[in-house]
Design a protein around this motif. Structure first.
Motif, PDB file in Angstrom:
ATOM      1  N   SER A   1      12.712   9.197  23.613  1.00 32.95           N
ATOM      2  CA  SER A   1      11.609   8.757  22.964  1.00 32.95           C
ATOM      3  C   SER A   1      11.821   8.510  21.403  1.00 32.95           C
ATOM      4  CB  SER A   1      10.590  10.025  22.976  1.00 32.95           C
ATOM      5  OG  SER A   1      10.143  10.449  24.246  1.00 32.95           O
ATOM      6  N   THR A   2      10.969   7.646  20.494  1.00 29.52           N
ATOM      7  CA  THR A   2      11.403   7.424  19.363  1.00 29.52           C
ATOM      8  C   THR A   2      10.060   7.330  18.654  1.00 29.52           C
ATOM      9  OG1 THR A   2      11.307   5.103  19.867  1.00 29.52           O
ATOM     10  CG2 THR A   2      13.183   6.164  19.869  1.00 29.52           C
ATOM     11  N   VAL A   3      10.372   7.510  17.223  1.00 31.66           N
ATOM     12  CA  VAL A   3       8.878   7.392  16.246  1.00 31.66           C
ATOM     13  C   VAL A   3       9.553   6.367  15.152  1.00 31.66           C
ATOM     14  CG1 VAL A   3       7.641   8.351  14.596  1.00 31.66           C
ATOM     15  CG2 VAL A   3       8.259   9.612  16.588  1.00 31.66           C
ATOM     16  N   LYS A   4       8.777   5.261  15.082  1.00 35.20           N
ATOM     17  CA  LYS A   4       8.967   4.443  13.909  1.00 35.20           C
ATOM     18  C   LYS A   4       7.830   4.429  13.054  1.00 35.20           C
ATOM     19  CE  LYS A   4       8.976  -0.627  12.821  1.00 35.20           C
ATOM     20  NZ  LYS A   4       8.895  -2.122  13.388  1.00 35.20           N
ATOM     21  N   VAL A   5       7.915   4.832  11.602  1.00 31.85           N
ATOM     22  CA  VAL A   5       7.017   4.888  10.746  1.00 31.85           C
ATOM     23  C   VAL A   5       7.549   3.560   9.330  1.00 31.85           C
ATOM     24  CG1 VAL A   5       6.247   6.331   8.825  1.00 31.85           C
ATOM     25  CG2 VAL A   5       6.764   7.521  10.822  1.00 31.85           C
ATOM     26  N   THR A   6       6.135   2.773   9.537  1.00 35.31           N
ATOM     27  CA  THR A   6       6.198   1.848   8.679  1.00 35.31           C
ATOM     28  C   THR A   6       5.263   2.462   7.267  1.00 35.31           C
ATOM     29  OG1 THR A   6       6.355   0.142  10.257  1.00 35.31           O
ATOM     30  CG2 THR A   6       5.633  -0.592   8.152  1.00 35.31           C
ATOM     31  N   ILE A   7       5.950   2.285   6.121  1.00 38.80           N
ATOM     32  CA  ILE A   7       5.185   2.709   4.962  1.00 38.80           C
ATOM     33  C   ILE A   7       4.835   1.364   4.141  1.00 38.80           C
ATOM     34  CG2 ILE A   7       5.281   3.888   2.675  1.00 38.80           C
ATOM     35  CD1 ILE A   7       4.933   5.709   5.143  1.00 38.80           C
ATOM     36  N   GLY A   8       3.580   1.193   3.698  1.00 41.64           N
ATOM     37  CA  GLY A   8       3.301  -0.073   3.026  1.00 41.64           C
ATOM     38  C   GLY A   8       2.886   0.456   1.468  1.00 41.64           C
ATOM     39  N   ILE A   9       3.209  -0.367   0.556  1.00 37.22           N
ATOM     40  CA  ILE A   9       2.798  -0.131  -0.696  1.00 37.22           C
ATOM     41  C   ILE A   9       1.766  -1.407  -1.255  1.00 37.22           C
ATOM     42  CG2 ILE A   9       5.147  -0.929  -1.686  1.00 37.22           C
ATOM     43  CD1 ILE A   9       4.390   1.210  -3.967  1.00 37.22           C
ATOM     44  N   GLY A  10       0.757  -1.102  -1.896  1.00 37.32           N
ATOM     45  CA  GLY A  10       0.056  -2.215  -2.592  1.00 37.32           C
ATOM     46  C   GLY A  10      -0.957  -1.871  -3.576  1.00 37.32           C
ATOM     47  N   LYS A  11      -1.564  -2.570  -4.044  1.00 43.60           N
ATOM     48  CA  LYS A  11      -2.458  -2.539  -5.319  1.00 43.60           C
ATOM     49  C   LYS A  11      -3.439  -1.595  -4.649  1.00 43.60           C
ATOM     50  CE  LYS A  11      -1.290  -4.553  -9.191  1.00 43.60           C
ATOM     51  NZ  LYS A  11      -1.197  -4.041 -10.139  1.00 43.60           N
ATOM     52  N   ASP A  12      -3.971  -0.491  -5.281  1.00 39.49           N
ATOM     53  CA  ASP A  12      -5.355   0.336  -5.077  1.00 39.49           C
ATOM     54  C   ASP A  12      -6.558  -0.432  -5.826  1.00 39.49           C
ATOM     55  OD1 ASP A  12      -7.401   2.177  -4.567  1.00 39.49           O
ATOM     56  OD2 ASP A  12      -6.018   3.751  -4.964  1.00 39.49           O
ATOM     57  N   PRO A  13      -7.361  -1.013  -5.088  1.00 43.66           N
ATOM     58  CA  PRO A  13      -8.545  -1.563  -5.832  1.00 43.66           C
ATOM     59  C   PRO A  13      -9.441  -0.406  -6.458  1.00 43.66           C
ATOM     60  CG  PRO A  13      -8.838  -1.854  -3.510  1.00 43.66           C
ATOM     61  CD  PRO A  13      -7.502  -1.242  -3.785  1.00 43.66           C
ATOM     62  N   ALA A  14      -9.515   0.815  -6.050  1.00 42.30           N
ATOM     63  CA  ALA A  14      -9.945   1.866  -6.743  1.00 42.30           C
ATOM     64  C   ALA A  14      -9.803   2.081  -8.134  1.00 42.30           C
ATOM     65  CB  ALA A  14     -10.017   3.030  -5.789  1.00 42.30           C
ATOM     66  N   ASP A  15      -8.441   2.215  -8.379  1.00 41.97           N
ATOM     67  CA  ASP A  15      -8.166   2.523  -9.622  1.00 41.97           C
ATOM     68  C   ASP A  15      -7.156   1.450 -10.686  1.00 41.97           C
ATOM     69  OD1 ASP A  15      -5.772   3.138  -8.512  1.00 41.97           O
ATOM     70  OD2 ASP A  15      -5.823   4.995  -8.562  1.00 41.97           O
ATOM     71  N   GLY A  16      -6.775   0.474  -9.949  1.00 39.80           N
ATOM     72  CA  GLY A  16      -5.760  -0.699 -10.372  1.00 39.80           C
ATOM     73  C   GLY A  16      -4.645  -0.278 -10.264  1.00 39.80           C
ATOM     74  N   GLY A  17      -4.219   1.010  -9.692  1.00 45.29           N
ATOM     75  CA  GLY A  17      -2.725   1.468  -9.499  1.00 45.29           C
ATOM     76  C   GLY A  17      -2.135   1.000  -8.184  1.00 45.29           C
ATOM     77  N   PHE A  18      -1.247   1.826  -7.636  1.00 41.18           N
ATOM     78  CA  PHE A  18      -0.855   1.584  -6.240  1.00 41.18           C
ATOM     79  C   PHE A  18      -1.269   2.464  -5.174  1.00 41.18           C
ATOM     80  CE2 PHE A  18       1.634  -1.329  -8.979  1.00 41.18           C
ATOM     81  CZ  PHE A  18       2.044  -2.277  -8.314  1.00 41.18           C
ATOM     82  N   GLY A  19      -1.143   2.310  -3.817  1.00 37.38           N
ATOM     83  CA  GLY A  19      -1.419   3.082  -2.828  1.00 37.38           C
ATOM     84  C   GLY A  19      -0.572   2.899  -1.848  1.00 37.38           C
ATOM     85  N   LEU A  20      -0.414   3.778  -0.772  1.00 37.09           N
ATOM     86  CA  LEU A  20       0.327   3.668   0.376  1.00 37.09           C
ATOM     87  C   LEU A  20      -0.423   3.718   1.577  1.00 37.09           C
ATOM     88  CD1 LEU A  20       2.971   6.314  -0.773  1.00 37.09           C
ATOM     89  CD2 LEU A  20       3.108   3.978  -0.849  1.00 37.09           C
ATOM     90  N   THR A  21       0.305   3.133   2.580  1.00 34.91           N
ATOM     91  CA  THR A  21      -0.353   3.271   4.164  1.00 34.91           C
ATOM     92  C   THR A  21       0.680   3.675   4.937  1.00 34.91           C
ATOM     93  OG1 THR A  21       0.421   0.750   4.592  1.00 34.91           O
ATOM     94  CG2 THR A  21      -1.882   1.131   3.651  1.00 34.91           C
ATOM     95  N   ALA A  22       0.735   4.293   6.098  1.00 31.57           N
ATOM     96  CA  ALA A  22       1.639   4.961   7.061  1.00 31.57           C
ATOM     97  C   ALA A  22       1.111   4.394   8.386  1.00 31.57           C
ATOM     98  CB  ALA A  22       1.823   6.330   6.959  1.00 31.57           C
ATOM     99  N   ASP A  23       1.962   3.665   8.969  1.00 22.91           N
ATOM    100  CA  ASP A  23       1.794   3.024  10.439  1.00 22.91           C
ATOM    101  C   ASP A  23       2.665   3.752  11.290  1.00 22.91           C
ATOM    102  OD1 ASP A  23      -0.638   1.405   9.838  1.00 22.91           O
ATOM    103  OD2 ASP A  23       0.959  -0.020   9.051  1.00 22.91           O
ATOM    104  N   ILE A  24       2.276   4.722  12.176  1.00 21.16           N
ATOM    105  CA  ILE A  24       3.428   5.506  12.921  1.00 21.16           C
ATOM    106  C   ILE A  24       3.048   5.082  14.409  1.00 21.16           C
ATOM    107  CG2 ILE A  24       3.658   7.847  13.840  1.00 21.16           C
ATOM    108  CD1 ILE A  24       1.845   8.824  11.263  1.00 21.16           C
TER     109      ILE A  24
END
Length: 143
Positions: A79-102
């Protein structure tokens, strides 16, 4: 919530943060950091998202093994786990935010059972708990 840490570890960043160096107190991690090409960097070093994805994947697999064993359905060694982290602009505050696909791979288990085990691990994993409600997360399985 009062957590009594059983283990603590520190790492120190120097330089420009994303364009610098990070060293753990044990010295096991001693990396040059460079922003990825997609964020305007050279991509020739590691970056915080890469480090986060590695830690999250290892922690989640440990949680999967612990919770599935406790539920009486231990997962196969393959068994394995792959986690893909994304980073991009957060439209709510103009900063950056993350995503996690497990992505959880549990061979030899039907898909519904695999999803049940993955969801149990997601509820238990300290990384999932820390990020729940803070970053967009998906948990998918393959068998």
């Amino acid at each position: 919530m009062a957590i009594e840490p059983a283990y603590r570890i520190s790492s120190k960043a120097s330089g420009g943060g994303r364009d610098g160096e990070v060293v753990s107190e044990t010295g096991q991690i001693d990396l040059d950091l460079q922003p990825p090409k997609e964020l305007g960097g050279s991509g020739e070093g590691s970056n915080p998202e890469e480090l986060f994805s590695a830690g999250y994947a290892a922690c989640f697999l440990g949680a999967l093994r612990a919770t599935s064993k406790q539920a009486g359905s231990p997962v196969p060694d393959e068994s394995t786990v792959k986690v893909t982290i994304g980073i991009g602009k957060d439209p709510a505050d103009g900063g950056f935010g993350l995503t996690a696909d497990i992505e959880v791979y549990i061979p030899g288990v039907d898909e519904a059972k695999a999803q049940e085990l993955a969801d149990g691990a997601h509820a238990f994993c300290p990384y999932s708990k820390a990020t729940r409600g803070n970053i967009a997360q998906t948990v998918s399985v393959s068998v």
